[in-house]
Design a protein around this motif. Structure first.
Motif, PDB file in Angstrom:
ATOM      1  N   GLU A 286       0.833  -1.210   0.000  1.00 45.45           N
ATOM      2  CA  GLU A 286       0.000   0.000   0.000  1.00 45.45           C
ATOM      3  C   GLU A 286       0.870   1.264   0.000  1.00 45.45           C
ATOM      4  O   GLU A 286       0.564   2.229  -0.692  1.00 45.45           O
ATOM      5  CB  GLU A 286      -0.923  -0.007   1.229  1.00 45.45           C
ATOM      6  N   ARG A 289       2.132   1.620  -3.482  1.00 46.60           N
ATOM      7  CA  ARG A 289       1.029   1.979  -4.393  1.00 46.60           C
ATOM      8  C   ARG A 289       0.726   3.473  -4.282  1.00 46.60           C
ATOM      9  O   ARG A 289       0.571   4.176  -5.265  1.00 46.60           O
ATOM     10  CB  ARG A 289      -0.218   1.152  -4.048  1.00 46.60           C
ATOM     11  N   CYS A 290       0.667   3.956  -3.034  1.00 42.31           N
ATOM     12  CA  CYS A 290       0.378   5.377  -2.811  1.00 42.31           C
ATOM     13  C   CYS A 290       1.482   6.239  -3.408  1.00 42.31           C
ATOM     14  O   CYS A 290       1.209   7.259  -4.058  1.00 42.31           O
ATOM     15  CB  CYS A 290       0.243   5.664  -1.314  1.00 42.31           C
ATOM     16  N   ILE A 292       3.495   5.591  -5.856  1.00 40.98           N
ATOM     17  CA  ILE A 292       3.413   5.561  -7.325  1.00 40.98           C
ATOM     18  C   ILE A 292       2.306   6.511  -7.805  1.00 40.98           C
ATOM     19  O   ILE A 292       2.441   7.190  -8.811  1.00 40.98           O
ATOM     20  CB  ILE A 292       3.183   4.112  -7.820  1.00 40.98           C
ATOM     21  N   GLU A 293       1.229   6.586  -7.017  1.00 45.31           N
ATOM     22  CA  GLU A 293       0.107   7.471  -7.384  1.00 45.31           C
ATOM     23  C   GLU A 293       0.317   8.906  -6.910  1.00 45.31           C
ATOM     24  O   GLU A 293      -0.581   9.734  -6.991  1.00 45.31           O
ATOM     25  CB  GLU A 293      -1.191   6.917  -6.784  1.00 45.31           C
ATOM     26  N   GLY A 294       1.486   9.179  -6.319  1.00 49.48           N
ATOM     27  CA  GLY A 294       1.794  10.546  -5.879  1.00 49.48           C
ATOM     28  C   GLY A 294       1.081  10.938  -4.598  1.00 49.48           C
ATOM     29  O   GLY A 294       0.924  12.123  -4.296  1.00 49.48           O
ATOM     30  N   LYS A 295       0.637   9.953  -3.805  1.00 53.31           N
ATOM     31  CA  LYS A 295      -0.084  10.257  -2.555  1.00 53.31           C
ATOM     32  C   LYS A 295       0.883  10.244  -1.375  1.00 53.31           C
ATOM     33  O   LYS A 295       1.794   9.410  -1.333  1.00 53.31           O
ATOM     34  CB  LYS A 295      -1.160   9.214  -2.292  1.00 53.31           C
ATOM     35  N   SER A 298      -2.365   7.103   2.828  1.00 50.99           N
ATOM     36  CA  SER A 298      -3.265   6.093   2.286  1.00 50.99           C
ATOM     37  C   SER A 298      -4.687   6.457   2.683  1.00 50.99           C
ATOM     38  O   SER A 298      -4.955   6.728   3.849  1.00 50.99           O
ATOM     39  CB  SER A 298      -2.936   4.720   2.878  1.00 50.99           C
TER      40      SER A 298
END
Ligand SMILES: NC(=O)c1ccc[n+]([C@@H]2O[C@H](COP(=O)([O-])OP(=O)(O)OC[C@H]3O[C@@H](n4cnc5c(N)ncnc54)[C@H](OP(=O)(O)O)[C@@H]3O)[C@@H](O)[C@H]2O)c1
Length: 331
Positions: A286, A289-290, A292-295, A298
């Motif tokens: 997670e 994933r975050c 990679i999505e620029g977050k 979470s």
């Protein structure tokens, strides 16, 4: 393979070993470094897991430019100091639970992460397990109707030993911060927002809570009955009672591998889950994933969730007199 990340583990102890083993299950995670207060322990850990860099201090680990993400695996009382150290050095952080000793410390950690635009998350791994996600999905889709009662315990029989961190006030010991945090997390995540919490604890001569019970009133009217102890084993189940059925997360519910859905018409569904490794890979996935999505947070377990959980823990402590030495509470 896509973007991959260099991970580092801070603190070469018990949970660090389980996490290290699970990182190997993620193709885009490379366990690059480990940091310990002792070079010997760092070297031993690095040898065990084939880690390139062994650092003999947390400072050396945090300063390594090749490290992208640090998993903070020190004791509760180190989480604030160690997270701040890593954030200061520009690292993304996944920090073991409880995220801090109190809400004031957590507030500072969140502020620093935000100001540096770094990712920060409390390692509440249960939230990311496929089995727990399924439970959340079932509850949210109304599989048991409206929630009425949430029952959960977390009981461990830890033989009394002043050296063990769970029995040691200097290490933030006691049941609440170590395991009582899980039933509270479940109540928060599966019920509507908690509006009132009332608590009772049994303290030993050192002020360690050997038992803690908590009752929550939720905004939509449901109730939670929760408890934790370090002096006996228990059911370690989570039972959700709805207007239209029940959901049972079997022992150990905080890492469920089987759940039973009992519908109002008496139909029963038994769901089983095969979770490879120890299950810590899902929270690590997670984080990546975050990123990679620029977050920087979470949505599943945000800093807002952690702050609310910490507020509830602070409130329980205030009501029950669970106290720790000033040095571990400072900000
Ligand atoms: N998510 C889970 O399922 C789970 C399970 C267990 C524990 N935890 C959490 O993980 C954290 C660590 O728990 P653990 O059981 O792994 O603890 P542990 O083995 O007793 O200690 C972890 C590490 O903390 C470091 N440390 C820093 N200051 C220390 C001090 N003054 N005395 C002793 N050690 C110190 C040590 O690393 P170095 O000596 O290498 O520096 C030690 O190996 C806790 O906050 C706990 O809540 C989570």
């Amino acid at each position: 393979m896509g973007t991959s990340y260099n991970w580092a583990i801070l603190g070469a102890g018990h949970i660090a070993r389980k996490f290290a083993a699970d990182l190997k299950l993620l193709p885009n995670a490379r366990l690059y470094a480990v940091g310990s207060r002792s070079s010997d322990r760092a070297n031993e850990f690095a040898g065990e897991f084939g880690i390139e860099k062994a650092c003999g201090s947390y400072g050396e680990l945090a300063a390594d430019p090749k490290v992208d993400i640090v998993y903070i695996a020190s004791r509760h009382t180190g989480h604030y100091r160690d997270t701040m150290l890593c954030l200061e050095q520009g690292k993304h952080v996944l920090c073991e639970k409880p995220a801090a000793m109190n809400g004031r410390q957590l507030e500072k950690m969140v502020m620093l992460a935000r100001s540096k635009k770094l990712f920060f998350m409390e390692a509440l791994w249960t939230r990311f397990l496929p089995s727990f996600r399924k439970v959340k999905e079932l509850v949210d889709s109304g599989a048991i109707g409206e929630m009425r009662i949430i029952e959960a315990d977390f009981c461990l029989n830890v033989p009394h030993n002043p050296e063990h961190r769970i029995w040691n006030p200097d290490a933030g010991g006691g049941s609440l911060l170590d395991i009582g945090i899980y039933p509270l997390f479940a109540a928060m995540t599966l019920g509507s927002p908690v509006s009132v919490i009332t608590a009772n604890a049994k303290l030993d001569d050192n002020g360690i809570d050997t038992f803690c019970s908590m009752q929550c009133a939720h905004e939509k009217g449901e109730r939670s009955l929760l408890y934790s102890t370090i002096t006996t084993g228990g059911r370690n189940e989570l039972l959700l009672h709805g207007s239209n059925g029940q959901l049972l997360l079997n022992s150990w519910w905080h890492t469920p591998t089987s759940i039973d859905l009992l519908r109002a018409d008496c139909a029963t569904e038994h769901l089983t889950f095969n979770i490879p490794g120890n299950g810590y890979q899902y929270e690590a996935a997670e984080v990546m994933r975050c990123l990679i999505e620029g977050k920087t947070e979470s949505p599943q377990w945000s800093t807002g969730h952690s702050k609310r959980l910490m507020e509830l823990l602070d409130s329980v402590r205030q009501q029950t007199g669970i106290r720790y030495p000033e040095e571990v509470e400072v900000v």
